[in-house]
Design a protein around this motif. Structure first.
Motif, PDB file in Angstrom:
ATOM      1  N   ARG A 153      -6.082   6.322 -10.999  1.00 54.03           N
ATOM      2  CA  ARG A 153      -5.830   6.798  -9.641  1.00 54.03           C
ATOM      3  C   ARG A 153      -7.074   7.558  -9.178  1.00 54.03           C
ATOM      4  O   ARG A 153      -7.404   8.598  -9.753  1.00 54.03           O
ATOM      5  CB  ARG A 153      -4.608   7.718  -9.618  1.00 54.03           C
ATOM      6  N   ARG A 160      -5.458   5.727  -4.231  1.00 53.19           N
ATOM      7  CA  ARG A 160      -5.525   4.342  -4.683  1.00 53.19           C
ATOM      8  C   ARG A 160      -5.326   4.267  -6.197  1.00 53.19           C
ATOM      9  O   ARG A 160      -5.996   4.967  -6.953  1.00 53.19           O
ATOM     10  CB  ARG A 160      -6.879   3.767  -4.317  1.00 53.19           C
ATOM     11  N   ASP A 186     -13.178   9.574  -3.621  1.00 48.11           N
ATOM     12  CA  ASP A 186     -13.718   8.240  -3.365  1.00 48.11           C
ATOM     13  C   ASP A 186     -15.170   8.128  -3.805  1.00 48.11           C
ATOM     14  O   ASP A 186     -16.071   7.920  -2.996  1.00 48.11           O
ATOM     15  CB  ASP A 186     -13.562   7.889  -1.884  1.00 48.11           C
ATOM     16  N   GLU A 194      -1.722   7.951  -0.455  1.00 49.47           N
ATOM     17  CA  GLU A 194      -3.090   7.579  -0.091  1.00 49.47           C
ATOM     18  C   GLU A 194      -4.021   7.443  -1.295  1.00 49.47           C
ATOM     19  O   GLU A 194      -5.151   6.975  -1.147  1.00 49.47           O
ATOM     20  CB  GLU A 194      -3.668   8.624   0.856  1.00 49.47           C
TER      21      GLU A 194
END
Length: 116
Positions: free
Chosen positions: A26, A9, A30, A7
């Motif tokens: 990475r 990104r 968020d 999960e």
């Protein structure tokens, strides 16, 4: 919250800040929402051999690197310093930095950008 490895990104970025080569970022959190508006980056970054994050200045924010592995040259406001696993760098608001991988293995690091 738990974010599994799949999960997280990952984004490959060529020649960051007019550097050379490429890096992978990475995003562990968020951005500002998960950092309660106190920062914008909490990431695991890879700087590949022969690659470099070009020199850049931070305005109204700081950036900290925690070096997990690898060897490089850190440009600390024009002063060059070797960095290696276990080292921590700090670049305050209004200051600049860059990082070149000078070794044969990737530099793995945690990067944190916090607002002033």
């Amino acid at each position: 919250m738990v974010k599994g490895k799949a999960e997280v990104r990952a984004v490959r970025k060529p020649s960051p800040f007019d550097g050379r080569g490429e890096i992978t970022v990475r995003e562990l959190l968020d951005g500002p929402d998960q950092m309660y508006g106190k920062g914008r980056v909490f990431a695991h970054t890879t700087v590949y051999p022969g690659s470099e994050l070009g020199y850049h200045v931070h305005q109204d924010e700081s950036e900290t690197y925690y070096i997990l592995s690898g060897v490089g040259q850190f440009n600390d406001n024009g002063v060059m310093r070797e960095v290696k696993a276990g080292d921590v760098t700090f670049t305050g608001a209004g200051e600049g930095h860059g990082l070149a991988n000078t070794g044969n293995e990737p530099i793995e690091m945690i990067a944190l950008i916090l607002y002033r």
